[in-house]
Design an enzyme around this catalytic site. Structure first.
Site, short mmCIF file in Angstrom:
data_model
loop_
_atom_site.label_atom_id
_atom_site.label_comp_id
_atom_site.label_asym_id
_atom_site.label_seq_id
_atom_site.Cartn_x
_atom_site.Cartn_y
_atom_site.Cartn_z
N ARG A 95 0.56 -1.09 -0.05
CA ARG A 95 -0.48 0.07 0.26
C ARG A 95 0.83 1.59 -0.11
NH1 ARG A 95 -5.39 -0.81 -0.78
NH2 ARG A 95 -5.50 1.65 -0.91
N ARG A 112 0.89 5.43 -7.88
CA ARG A 112 0.16 5.90 -8.52
C ARG A 112 0.61 7.24 -9.33
NH1 ARG A 112 -4.67 3.32 -4.40
NH2 ARG A 112 -5.27 1.79 -6.19
N ASN A 122 -6.85 4.25 -11.68
CA ASN A 122 -5.16 4.50 -11.05
C ASN A 122 -4.07 3.25 -10.47
OD1 ASN A 122 -7.00 2.74 -9.62
ND2 ASN A 122 -7.27 4.00 -8.17
N HIS A 125 -4.09 -2.10 -8.44
CA HIS A 125 -4.44 -3.08 -7.18
C HIS A 125 -3.82 -3.36 -5.98
CE1 HIS A 125 -8.30 -4.81 -4.86
NE2 HIS A 125 -7.17 -6.12 -4.50
N GLU A 136 -8.74 -12.34 -2.12
CA GLU A 136 -8.31 -11.99 -3.93
C GLU A 136 -7.62 -13.08 -4.70
OE1 GLU A 136 -8.61 -7.86 -2.70
OE2 GLU A 136 -7.13 -8.04 -3.28
N1 UDP Z 1 -12.92 3.77 -7.22
C1 UDP Z 1 -13.51 5.53 -7.47
N2 UDP Z 1 -14.02 6.02 -7.08
C2 UDP Z 1 -13.74 6.62 -5.42
C3 UDP Z 1 -12.73 5.47 -5.20
C4 UDP Z 1 -12.79 4.42 -5.31
O1 UDP Z 1 -13.51 4.65 -9.07
O2 UDP Z 1 -14.11 7.78 -5.08
C5 UDP Z 1 -12.34 2.47 -7.53
C6 UDP Z 1 -10.74 2.82 -7.35
O3 UDP Z 1 -10.63 2.80 -9.38
C7 UDP Z 1 -10.47 1.95 -6.53
C8 UDP Z 1 -10.94 1.14 -6.09
O4 UDP Z 1 -12.47 1.87 -6.72
O5 UDP Z 1 -8.85 2.05 -6.95
C9 UDP Z 1 -11.55 0.19 -5.20
O6 UDP Z 1 -11.64 0.98 -3.87
P1 UDP Z 1 -11.23 1.87 -2.18
O7 UDP Z 1 -11.63 2.48 -1.53
O8 UDP Z 1 -10.69 0.08 -2.27
O9 UDP Z 1 -9.52 2.26 -3.02
P2 UDP Z 1 -8.24 1.13 -3.11
O10 UDP Z 1 -7.95 0.34 -1.94
O11 UDP Z 1 -8.08 0.52 -4.67
O12 UDP Z 1 -7.04 2.85 -2.99
MG MG Z 2 -9.24 -0.76 -1.58
#
Ligand code: UDP
Ligand code: MG
Length: 147
Positions: A95, A112, A122, A125, A136
């Site tokens: 992360r 990112r 972004n 994952h 996953e």
């Molecule tokens: N996402 C989005 N809009 C938002 C937040 C998330 O399109 O406002 C998408 C983005 O691709 C993100 C994924 O949904 O990576 C999963 O969201 P999460 O909050 O789990 O973020 P991540 O764990 O990927 O940082």
């Molecule tokens: Mg997530």
């Protein structure tokens, strides 16, 4: 290292995808190099494409969120690279390597910050917990595909 090194802070595995935007932009190699240089070992890897149904299932924890439909469309819009990665403290360290969900908030030098266009598209994952890393990884890989 944690002051009490007998405490296991977290597990050794995380799960990642290089998302369709980063594949389209030709950044598979650059992103894999960053993952390698950060000390992650590849346990399993495949180049594949999710159907809408599969993307919906993978992200079903977000089903109630307003961005879910767009997320499913995006994640099924082209091929991805899926991988299980190994490193001490894998989930948290990965992360850190990828940076904040919104690249506008991501730290300098993160994947990112370098390769993501916006909060939806972004680039990568990264699992958010050991339990989800296992779920996953199991979504994509059998035991025979792990080394
Ligand atoms: N996402 C989005 N809009 C938002 C937040 C998330 O399109 O406002 C998408 C983005 O691709 C993100 C994924 O949904 O990576 C999963 O969201 P999460 O909050 O789990 O973020 P991540 O764990 O990927 O940082
Ligand atoms: Mg997530």
């Amino acid at each position: 290292m944690h002051p009490n090194s007998n405490i296991q802070m977290s597990g050794k595995y995380t799960f990642t995808m290089i998302k369709p935007d980063a594949v389209r932009a030709g950044n598979i190699g650059n992103i894999l190099a960053m993952i390698n240089n950060a000390g992650f070992r590849i346990v399993a890897m495949k180049y594949t494409k999710l159907s809408k149904e599969q993307a919906g299932k993978f992200y079903e924890i977000h089903a109630a969120r307003p961005f879910y439909g767009e997320l499913v469309d995006f994640m099924s819009s082209g091929p991805i690279v899926a991988a299980i990665l190994e490193k001490d403290n894998a989930v948290a360290d990965f992360r850190t390597l990828i940076g904040a969900t919104n690249p506008a908030d991501a730290a300098e030098g993160t994947i990112r910050k370098l390769y993501a266009a916006n909060v939806g598209e972004n680039a990568v994952h990264g699992s958010d917990s050991d339990d989800n890393a296992a779920i996953e990884g199991n979504f994509f890989f059998s035991g025979l595909e792990r080394f």
